[in-house]
Design an enzyme around this catalytic site. Structure first.
Site, short mmCIF file in Angstrom:
data_model
loop_
_atom_site.label_atom_id
_atom_site.label_comp_id
_atom_site.label_asym_id
_atom_site.label_seq_id
_atom_site.Cartn_x
_atom_site.Cartn_y
_atom_site.Cartn_z
N GLY A 119 4.51 84.04 35.08
CA GLY A 119 5.32 84.53 33.97
C GLY A 119 5.20 83.66 32.73
O GLY A 119 5.22 84.17 31.60
N ASP A 120 5.08 82.36 32.91
CA ASP A 120 4.89 81.44 31.79
C ASP A 120 3.61 81.80 31.04
O ASP A 120 3.60 81.89 29.80
CB ASP A 120 4.84 80.01 32.31
CG ASP A 120 4.54 79.00 31.21
OD1 ASP A 120 5.37 78.86 30.29
OD2 ASP A 120 3.47 78.36 31.28
N ALA A 121 2.55 82.04 31.78
CA ALA A 121 1.26 82.40 31.15
C ALA A 121 1.34 83.76 30.47
O ALA A 121 0.83 83.93 29.35
CB ALA A 121 0.16 82.38 32.20
#
Length: 143
Positions: free
Chosen positions: A34-36
């Protein structure tokens, strides 16, 4: 819908039969993804109009920091379904380490958002688009 509809970035290769595999992923693994996903989305939003790379970088970094992600989560919470809120809760509870500068509660909220985005990337690209479209990014190109 966003300007990125039907873009391969948001088209996950998983099919419904892969649901058990996604359910078995840890919240930390989903937050990692999700960060990416979130950073790439923000980068795409700030890509136009063309800017100097330093300005581009500053704008993106301002949006992907834990403090801003926690604020984004607060904005999105009323729009989330109960199962989505459960993924956020799992992500918050799984957040184990924090940066030295981040408030632990903000870091946990940011991890919750990232977990949800990672889950939606794998399971429901349309819903991911819907939620990302609700995020207001200052000075971003119109979506």
């Amino acid at each position: 819908m966003t300007q990125f509809d039907d873009h391969p970035l948001w088209q996950s290769s998983l099919n419904p039969a892969d649901a058990p595999a996604v359910q078995s992923l840890s919240p930390v693994a989903l937050a990692y993804l999700g960060d990416a996903v979130f950073e790439l989305y923000v980068r795409c939003c700030y890509l136009f109009p063309p800017r100097r790379i330093g300005d581009f970088h500053r704008r993106v970094v301002a949006q992907v920091r834990a403090e801003q992600q926690a604020q984004i989560l607060t904005t999105l919470l009323p729009q989330l379904t109960d199962p989505e809120k459960e993924w956020v809760r799992r992500g918050r509870n799984a957040a184990t380490s924090t940066s030295r500068r981040a408030n632990p509660e903000l870091y946990q909220a940011a991890s919750g958002l990232e977990t949800l985005l990672g889950y939606l990337y794998l399971r429901d690209a349309r819903r991911l688009d819907e939620l990302l479209a609700l995020i207001e990014l200052p000075d971003a190109a119109p979506r």
